[in-house]
Design an enzyme around this catalytic site. Structure first.
Site, short mmCIF file in Angstrom:
data_model
loop_
_atom_site.label_atom_id
_atom_site.label_comp_id
_atom_site.label_asym_id
_atom_site.label_seq_id
_atom_site.Cartn_x
_atom_site.Cartn_y
_atom_site.Cartn_z
N SER A 195 0.92 -1.24 0.11
CA SER A 195 0.15 -0.08 -0.03
C SER A 195 0.95 1.27 0.02
O SER A 195 1.54 1.36 -0.79
CB SER A 195 -1.10 0.09 1.28
OG SER A 195 -2.01 0.95 1.13
N ASP A 411 -7.70 -5.31 -6.76
CA ASP A 411 -7.43 -4.32 -5.60
C ASP A 411 -8.39 -3.25 -6.02
O ASP A 411 -8.33 -2.80 -7.22
CB ASP A 411 -5.92 -3.75 -5.79
CG ASP A 411 -5.37 -2.81 -4.84
OD1 ASP A 411 -6.35 -1.91 -4.32
OD2 ASP A 411 -4.19 -2.74 -4.66
N HIS A 445 -6.64 -5.92 -1.58
CA HIS A 445 -5.53 -4.98 -1.50
C HIS A 445 -4.85 -5.43 -0.14
O HIS A 445 -4.96 -5.66 1.02
CB HIS A 445 -6.01 -3.59 -0.61
CG HIS A 445 -5.09 -2.59 -0.68
ND1 HIS A 445 -4.55 -2.00 -1.62
CD2 HIS A 445 -4.54 -1.77 0.51
CE1 HIS A 445 -3.61 -0.95 -1.26
NE2 HIS A 445 -3.81 -1.01 0.13
#
Length: 514
Positions: A195, A411, A445
């Site tokens: 991230s 994602d 994610h």
């Protein structure tokens, strides 16, 4: 005369370097420029708690066993800022059984917290051995501000620290402490994160190419200013069919499962196996019109607008679109895009406010019905130093630096299409052989999915590659939802294809071109 020169050289070296430490506690009295050491204590072998921010970092959501090590905590550049106290807090763990290497562990979100410095592979489903257990010295940091609110964006230096500057400062401090404690500099230095931590990993290679030998960048927010606009776009599209305070009603879980089922109907078999996993995602020319009648027209139109990506009023792309992957029905996709009755969408409560506070100058509120062309121009300045989107990494590549990137195809924050574009441009501008991209079917994610082969070990891939091994073309992976299964995650642009035999065996798959 010769002896005098030798003596002066030794004296100069001694004055330029901190004295060696006889124990971990001695590091507490170390004098370093602009660094305050607050903790320096030996830790006995035991269990370290899970990363409380694993949803943001991809860090381990499970407790981790650690051997005896030296724990050092401190703050770099403690100062009074424009609206409070600032500085870069860090945590460094140096194992008694050191393997000679250093790993910088990335953060997540807008940072503001210190995750336990254990170096877990940043996919929440990974069972790979964390770096600290492997013998790495591991450092983590808070990015230059304390707390997860957005007040820090009023301070110029804290913005720069979060963008990139803190990476260099913490790296320098950590390497100095490592050299002092072990009487040796690290043999190899890696950066690993997911991230925003993945963005930081890419930034480490792009802005500090001499400091790192390799990086692992998971689901990286490398193009963060534009991805933020993508989140704002999503919110505006859902708001056309659902109240902003009940955005979760735009699409129900049953409706998203209907979408996932249609994606599987059209594309699942393309990889040679119907199993709910669209491994051959590049061959999937999904036609969303097949959902007309399965979803109401307004819901389908809103979903298609979201999946096509953010656009301005003239139809020009502001952020790229998204692959159609059955992971769209996973909880992780809903968490960011739509939310639930209990928890609002993270795009609504995090992405939209962050877009105005982090990327607009001065910090301000994003309009509910923005002009996306104007908004894109507004965020471009900050994006210029915040985005880790440089494609010319000649120094990093020339010195043998390697980059392993993994990306969930489902994602909902950072598009798999966008990182593929960056990889293609970087390969063209820098050359092949320094970076490999691994697209993970079904994964959302930093882990999660329905199902997803999210249990993998990119750190070992990086270790072997930087040690002179062949360029990795695949990464073995398992799925927590399918515990008997194993399949390869193939290096882009290849995808996994079933060739026959035991569907649970890695040898039953090959990495194939389109």
């Amino acid at each position: 005369m010769k002896n005098r020169f030798i003596f002066m050289a030794l004296l100069s070296t001694a004055l330029a370097s901190p004295a060696l430490a006889d124990s971990c506690a001695d590091l507490g009295g170390l004098t370093l420029h602009n660094v305050d050491i607050t903790t320096a204590a030996t830790q006995v072998a035991g269990t370290l708690p899970p990363d409380p921010m694993s949803a943001m970092t991809g860090g381990s959501p499970r407790p981790v066993e650690a051997g005896a090590h030296c724990l050092v905590e401190g703050k770099i550049e403690d100062r009074e800022g424009v609206n409070g106290r600032y500085g870069i807090r860090f945590q460094l763990r140096m194992p008694t059984e050191w393997n000679g290497n250093f790993l910088f562990q990335g953060g997540g979100g807008t940072d503001g917290f210190i995750a336990p410095a254990i170096g877990a592979v940043p996919s929440t489903g990974s069972t790979a051995t964390p770096a600290l257990q492997r013998g790495y010295a591991v450092v983590s940091m808070d990015g230059g501000h304390d707390g997860m609110n957005l007040d820090f964006t009023a301070d110029q230096q804290s913005r720069l620290d979060l963008a990139y500057a803190s990476i260099g400062k913490v790296t320098n401090t950590a390497k100095t402490l490592i050299r002092t404690y072990y009487n040796n500099a690290p043999d190899q230095s890696f950066f690993m994160g997911c991230s925003n931590g993945g963005r930081e990993a890419m930034m480490a290679a792009e802005r500090f190419p001499l400091e790192f030998d390799g990086v692992v960048a998971g689901n990286p927010g490398f193009h963060l200013s534009s991805a933020a606009l993508g989140g704002v776009w999503d919110v505006t599209q859902w708001a056309k069919i659902a109240p902003r305070d009940a955005m979760h009603t735009a699409l129900t879980e049953v409706e998203l499962q209907t979408v996932a089922d249609e994606i599987n109907r059209q594309c699942d078999a393309l990889d040679g196996l119907e199993d709910g996993i669209v491994a051959a995602y590049k061959q999937c020319a999904f036609d969303p019109e097949a959902l007309r009648g399965q979803l109401s027209d307004d819901k389908l139109d809103a979903l298609v607008a979201v999946m096509d990506g953010a656009k301005d009023s003239a139809g020009n792309a502001v952020y790229t679109g998204w692959p159609w992957d059955p992971g769209i029905a996973a909880a992780g996709w809903r968490t960011w895009k739509l939310g639930t009755a209990e928890v609002p969408a993270l795009h609504e409560v995090l992405t939209v406010p962050s877009t105005g506070a982090v990327f607009m100058t001065p910090p301000q509120t994003v309009p509910q019905d923005p002009d996306f062309a104007a908004l894109a121009a507004e965020v471009a300045d900050v994006g210029g130093y915040f985005d880790a989107d440089e494609t010319y990494l000649s120094t990093f590549a020339q010195k043998g630096g390697k980059m392993v990137i993994f990306q969930g195809i489902a994602d909902p924050i950072f598009s798999a299409h966008d990182i593929a574009r960056w990889y293609e441009e970087a390969t063209q501008d820098t050359g092949a052989g320094f970076a490999q991209l691994f697209m993970v079917p079904g994964m959302t994610h930093c882990g999660g999915g329905a199902p997803a082969f999210e249990d993998f070990d990119p750190l070992t891939i990086l270790e072997n590659w930087t040690a002179g091994g062949e360029t990795p073309t695949s990464m073995p992976a398992k799925s927590p939802a399918l515990p008997e299964r194993e399949m390869p995650i193939c290096a882009y642009p290849l995808t996994a294809a079933y060739t026959g035999g035991d569907v649970n065996s890695l040898s039953s798959y090959t990495c194939a071109a389109d």
